[in-house]
Design a protein around this motif. Structure first.
Motif, PDB file in Angstrom:
ATOM      1  N   ASN A   1       0.981  -1.224  -0.058  1.00 26.83           N
ATOM      2  CA  ASN A   1      -0.143  -0.091   0.140  1.00 26.83           C
ATOM      3  C   ASN A   1       0.830   1.237  -0.060  1.00 26.83           C
ATOM      4  OD1 ASN A   1       1.067  -0.256   2.649  1.00 26.83           O
ATOM      5  ND2 ASN A   1      -0.799   0.001   3.410  1.00 26.83           N
ATOM      6  N   SER A   2       1.888   1.203  -0.684  1.00 28.90           N
ATOM      7  CA  SER A   2       3.002   2.203  -0.424  1.00 28.90           C
ATOM      8  C   SER A   2       2.872   3.039  -1.753  1.00 28.90           C
ATOM      9  CB  SER A   2       4.322   1.906  -0.202  1.00 28.90           C
ATOM     10  OG  SER A   2       4.864   0.848  -1.136  1.00 28.90           O
ATOM     11  N   GLN A   3       3.217   4.337  -1.900  1.00 27.32           N
ATOM     12  CA  GLN A   3       3.083   5.092  -2.995  1.00 27.32           C
ATOM     13  C   GLN A   3       4.400   5.806  -2.851  1.00 27.32           C
ATOM     14  OE1 GLN A   3       0.708   5.359  -5.603  1.00 27.32           O
ATOM     15  NE2 GLN A   3      -0.145   3.807  -4.655  1.00 27.32           N
ATOM     16  N   PHE A   4       5.491   5.190  -3.212  1.00 22.77           N
ATOM     17  CA  PHE A   4       6.957   5.662  -2.825  1.00 22.77           C
ATOM     18  C   PHE A   4       7.462   6.062  -4.298  1.00 22.77           C
ATOM     19  CE2 PHE A   4      11.551   4.875  -2.913  1.00 22.77           C
ATOM     20  CZ  PHE A   4      11.723   5.622  -1.703  1.00 22.77           C
ATOM     21  N   THR A   5       8.066   7.322  -3.989  1.00 21.18           N
ATOM     22  CA  THR A   5       9.008   8.007  -4.972  1.00 21.18           C
ATOM     23  C   THR A   5       9.890   8.775  -4.324  1.00 21.18           C
ATOM     24  OG1 THR A   5       8.703   9.270  -6.915  1.00 21.18           O
ATOM     25  CG2 THR A   5       7.414  10.164  -5.118  1.00 21.18           C
ATOM     26  N   LEU A   6      10.963   9.277  -5.101  1.00 19.62           N
ATOM     27  CA  LEU A   6      11.799  10.252  -4.769  1.00 19.62           C
ATOM     28  C   LEU A   6      12.065  11.087  -5.852  1.00 19.62           C
ATOM     29  CD1 LEU A   6      14.711   7.728  -3.264  1.00 19.62           C
ATOM     30  CD2 LEU A   6      13.264   9.407  -1.993  1.00 19.62           C
ATOM     31  N   PRO A   7      12.575  12.601  -5.374  1.00 23.92           N
ATOM     32  CA  PRO A   7      12.885  13.343  -6.764  1.00 23.92           C
ATOM     33  C   PRO A   7      13.812  12.921  -7.603  1.00 23.92           C
ATOM     34  CG  PRO A   7      13.452  14.162  -4.382  1.00 23.92           C
ATOM     35  CD  PRO A   7      12.705  13.156  -4.331  1.00 23.92           C
ATOM     36  N   LEU A   8      13.755  13.212  -8.835  1.00 20.25           N
ATOM     37  CA  LEU A   8      14.632  12.928  -9.761  1.00 20.25           C
ATOM     38  C   LEU A   8      15.526  14.006 -10.268  1.00 20.25           C
ATOM     39  CD1 LEU A   8      12.713  10.239 -12.156  1.00 20.25           C
ATOM     40  CD2 LEU A   8      13.891   9.671  -9.953  1.00 20.25           C
ATOM     41  N   ILE A   9      14.728  15.157 -10.291  1.00 16.15           N
ATOM     42  CA  ILE A   9      15.266  16.505 -10.363  1.00 16.15           C
ATOM     43  C   ILE A   9      14.883  17.607  -9.557  1.00 16.15           C
ATOM     44  CG2 ILE A   9      15.558  18.626 -12.246  1.00 16.15           C
ATOM     45  CD1 ILE A   9      15.190  16.396 -14.445  1.00 16.15           C
ATOM     46  N   LEU A  10      15.879  18.187  -8.840  1.00 19.54           N
ATOM     47  CA  LEU A  10      15.618  19.254  -7.916  1.00 19.54           C
ATOM     48  C   LEU A  10      16.461  20.705  -8.404  1.00 19.54           C
ATOM     49  CD1 LEU A  10      15.768  17.649  -4.537  1.00 19.54           C
ATOM     50  CD2 LEU A  10      13.800  18.409  -5.675  1.00 19.54           C
ATOM     51  N   ASP A  11      15.468  21.759  -8.705  1.00 17.12           N
ATOM     52  CA  ASP A  11      16.189  22.914  -9.077  1.00 17.12           C
ATOM     53  C   ASP A  11      17.186  22.756 -10.160  1.00 17.12           C
ATOM     54  OD1 ASP A  11      16.420  25.679  -9.213  1.00 17.12           O
ATOM     55  OD2 ASP A  11      17.698  25.535  -7.170  1.00 17.12           O
TER      56      ASP A  11
ATOM     57  N   ARG B   1      16.520   3.017 -12.165  1.00 14.28           N
ATOM     58  CA  ARG B   1      16.668   3.349 -13.185  1.00 14.28           C
ATOM     59  C   ARG B   1      18.243   4.099 -13.610  1.00 14.28           C
ATOM     60  NH1 ARG B   1      11.667   2.204 -15.856  1.00 14.28           N
ATOM     61  NH2 ARG B   1       9.971   2.117 -14.092  1.00 14.28           N
ATOM     62  N   THR B   2      18.064   4.561 -14.658  1.00 10.63           N
ATOM     63  CA  THR B   2      19.356   5.293 -15.086  1.00 10.63           C
ATOM     64  C   THR B   2      19.211   6.921 -15.698  1.00 10.63           C
ATOM     65  OG1 THR B   2      19.083   4.335 -17.700  1.00 10.63           O
ATOM     66  CG2 THR B   2      20.303   2.969 -15.784  1.00 10.63           C
ATOM     67  N   LYS B   3      20.326   7.508 -15.374  1.00 13.24           N
ATOM     68  CA  LYS B   3      20.301   8.776 -15.931  1.00 13.24           C
ATOM     69  C   LYS B   3      19.968   8.873 -17.379  1.00 13.24           C
ATOM     70  CE  LYS B   3      23.154  13.076 -16.473  1.00 13.24           C
ATOM     71  NZ  LYS B   3      24.575  13.550 -16.187  1.00 13.24           N
ATOM     72  N   GLU B   4      20.312   7.937 -18.508  1.00 13.57           N
ATOM     73  CA  GLU B   4      19.803   7.746 -19.639  1.00 13.57           C
ATOM     74  C   GLU B   4      18.452   7.754 -19.752  1.00 13.57           C
ATOM     75  OE1 GLU B   4      22.739   6.094 -18.483  1.00 13.57           O
ATOM     76  OE2 GLU B   4      24.150   7.766 -19.125  1.00 13.57           O
ATOM     77  N   TRP B   5      17.969   7.094 -19.166  1.00 13.42           N
ATOM     78  CA  TRP B   5      16.346   6.673 -19.197  1.00 13.42           C
ATOM     79  C   TRP B   5      15.643   7.999 -18.776  1.00 13.42           C
ATOM     80  CZ3 TRP B   5      13.543   7.328 -14.831  1.00 13.42           C
ATOM     81  CH2 TRP B   5      11.916   7.138 -15.050  1.00 13.42           C
ATOM     82  N   LEU B   6      16.128   8.659 -17.873  1.00  8.50           N
ATOM     83  CA  LEU B   6      15.567   9.746 -17.497  1.00  8.50           C
ATOM     84  C   LEU B   6      15.543  10.893 -18.643  1.00  8.50           C
ATOM     85  CD1 LEU B   6      14.051  11.752 -15.549  1.00  8.50           C
ATOM     86  CD2 LEU B   6      16.187  12.280 -14.628  1.00  8.50           C
ATOM     87  N   LEU B   7      16.609  11.128 -19.129  1.00  6.17           N
ATOM     88  CA  LEU B   7      16.855  12.142 -20.098  1.00  6.17           C
ATOM     89  C   LEU B   7      16.150  11.755 -21.413  1.00  6.17           C
ATOM     90  CD1 LEU B   7      20.850  12.585 -20.020  1.00  6.17           C
ATOM     91  CD2 LEU B   7      18.812  14.281 -19.204  1.00  6.17           C
TER      92      LEU B   7
ATOM     93  N   ASN C   1      16.356  23.653 -16.762  1.00  4.27           N
ATOM     94  CA  ASN C   1      14.834  24.554 -16.607  1.00  4.27           C
ATOM     95  C   ASN C   1      13.857  23.928 -15.734  1.00  4.27           C
ATOM     96  OD1 ASN C   1      15.941  26.639 -18.391  1.00  4.27           O
ATOM     97  ND2 ASN C   1      15.052  25.917 -20.165  1.00  4.27           N
ATOM     98  N   ILE C   2      14.165  22.656 -15.223  1.00  3.96           N
ATOM     99  CA  ILE C   2      13.071  21.892 -14.587  1.00  3.96           C
ATOM    100  C   ILE C   2      13.309  22.349 -13.023  1.00  3.96           C
ATOM    101  CG2 ILE C   2      12.324  19.641 -13.975  1.00  3.96           C
ATOM    102  CD1 ILE C   2      13.035  18.738 -16.555  1.00  3.96           C
ATOM    103  N   PHE C   3      12.276  22.890 -12.439  1.00  6.39           N
ATOM    104  CA  PHE C   3      12.562  22.904 -10.774  1.00  6.39           C
ATOM    105  C   PHE C   3      12.236  21.807 -10.126  1.00  6.39           C
ATOM    106  CE2 PHE C   3      10.525  24.630  -6.985  1.00  6.39           C
ATOM    107  CZ  PHE C   3      11.689  25.350  -6.417  1.00  6.39           C
ATOM    108  N   TYR C   4      11.234  20.835 -10.651  1.00  7.57           N
ATOM    109  CA  TYR C   4      11.006  19.659  -9.837  1.00  7.57           C
ATOM    110  C   TYR C   4      10.570  18.483 -10.682  1.00  7.57           C
ATOM    111  CZ  TYR C   4       8.991  16.327  -6.568  1.00  7.57           C
ATOM    112  OH  TYR C   4       8.390  15.197  -5.769  1.00  7.57           O
ATOM    113  N   CYS C   5      11.115  17.290 -10.306  1.00  8.45           N
ATOM    114  CA  CYS C   5      10.609  16.153 -11.448  1.00  8.45           C
ATOM    115  C   CYS C   5      10.824  14.903 -10.525  1.00  8.45           C
ATOM    116  CB  CYS C   5      11.529  15.990 -12.598  1.00  8.45           C
ATOM    117  SG  CYS C   5      11.222  14.448 -13.505  1.00  8.45           S
ATOM    118  N   SER C   6       9.368  14.216 -10.599  1.00 11.69           N
ATOM    119  CA  SER C   6       9.304  12.947  -9.808  1.00 11.69           C
ATOM    120  C   SER C   6       8.743  11.917 -10.529  1.00 11.69           C
ATOM    121  CB  SER C   6       8.602  13.009  -8.399  1.00 11.69           C
ATOM    122  OG  SER C   6       7.203  13.487  -8.506  1.00 11.69           O
ATOM    123  N   TYR C   7       8.827  10.740 -10.205  1.00 13.38           N
ATOM    124  CA  TYR C   7       8.180   9.580 -11.100  1.00 13.38           C
ATOM    125  C   TYR C   7       7.522   8.600 -10.260  1.00 13.38           C
ATOM    126  CZ  TYR C   7       8.003   5.620 -14.289  1.00 13.38           C
ATOM    127  OH  TYR C   7       7.666   4.896 -15.461  1.00 13.38           O
TER     128      TYR C   7
END
Length: 215
Positions: A151-161, A174-180, A193-199
């Motif tokens: 019952n968890s909705q777990f995530t971590l920020p992938l991009i901050l500021d 995951r990998t950096k290449e996957w994210l890009l 230009n991205i302030f916040y990104c999560s998945y």
């Protein structure tokens, strides 16, 4: 009698000054206590006692170190807001202690976290065994955030500021290449230009910086 009156007046003055200064420091201090906050708070408490008890010291002289500490606190936090690397040095970063029901021994040793410590916090969260935990993250404040299996909705920020959080990407397997690649598919070519990104749940949540006019 005069000394009692003077002490009471000094107490009132110190109280008002500290109230104003802590309001200046911001409400964050009440909700998230960092190492810097603890150090400043302890030093201010000691200086406040001295300024009240020692009536031979002028109030200006007694309060000057407190004002200096608040100035340092505000200055360091301002740098922290503008510089993520600086913020990590001063405040640290969240650390994964349990991943898919398995303790990460390296992180436990690094942060001086014993099995008794983690089992105690699991019991406080009414969790009987580590196997019930999908993820457990040690926050910067020292609090353990626990996500139960199923019952968890777990995530971590992938991009901050505008800065990619490579450690969080690894945690999410995951990998950096996957994210890009995924961001480019969605029309985001400038990471800065991205302030916040999560998945989470195979969906991205992306917020651009305000100067780009798309917030």
């Amino acid at each position: 009698m005069d000394e009692i009156v003077i002490t009471l007046l000094r107490t009132l003055i110190v109280f008002i000054v500290l109230l104003m200064l802590f309001r200046l420091m911001g409400k964050k201090e009440l909700g998230e206590i960092s190492l810097l906050d603890i150090i400043v708070s302890l030093m201010i408490a000691e200086l406040a006692v001295i300024s009240i008890e020692d009536i031979n010291i002028s109030m200006i002289r007694a309060l000057s170190p407190i004002f200096l500490l608040i100035l340092l606190q505000v200055t360091l936090e301002t740098f922290g807001i503008k510089s993520q690397p600086f913020r990590k040095i001063v405040e640290g970063t969240p650390v994964m202690l349990i991943d898919n029901g398995k303790l990460i021994e390296e992180n436990l040793r690094k942060h001086k976290y014993t099995l008794d410590d983690i089992l105690f916090q699991l019991r406080q969260a009414e969790i009987a065994d580590i196997s019930e935990v999908e993820y457990a993250v040690l926050e910067r404040s020292g609090k353990l955030s626990i996500f139960k299996r199923g019952n968890s909705q777990f995530t971590l920020p992938l991009i901050l500021d505008g800065i990619i959080q490579e450690n969080n990407i690894k945690i999410l397997k995951r990998t950096k290449e996957w994210l890009l690649t995924e961001l480019q598919k969605r029309g985001y070519n400038q990471i800065e230009n991205i302030f916040y990104c999560s998945y989470m749940n195979e969906e991205f949540h992306i917020q651009e910086k305000e100067q780009n006019g798309r917030v």
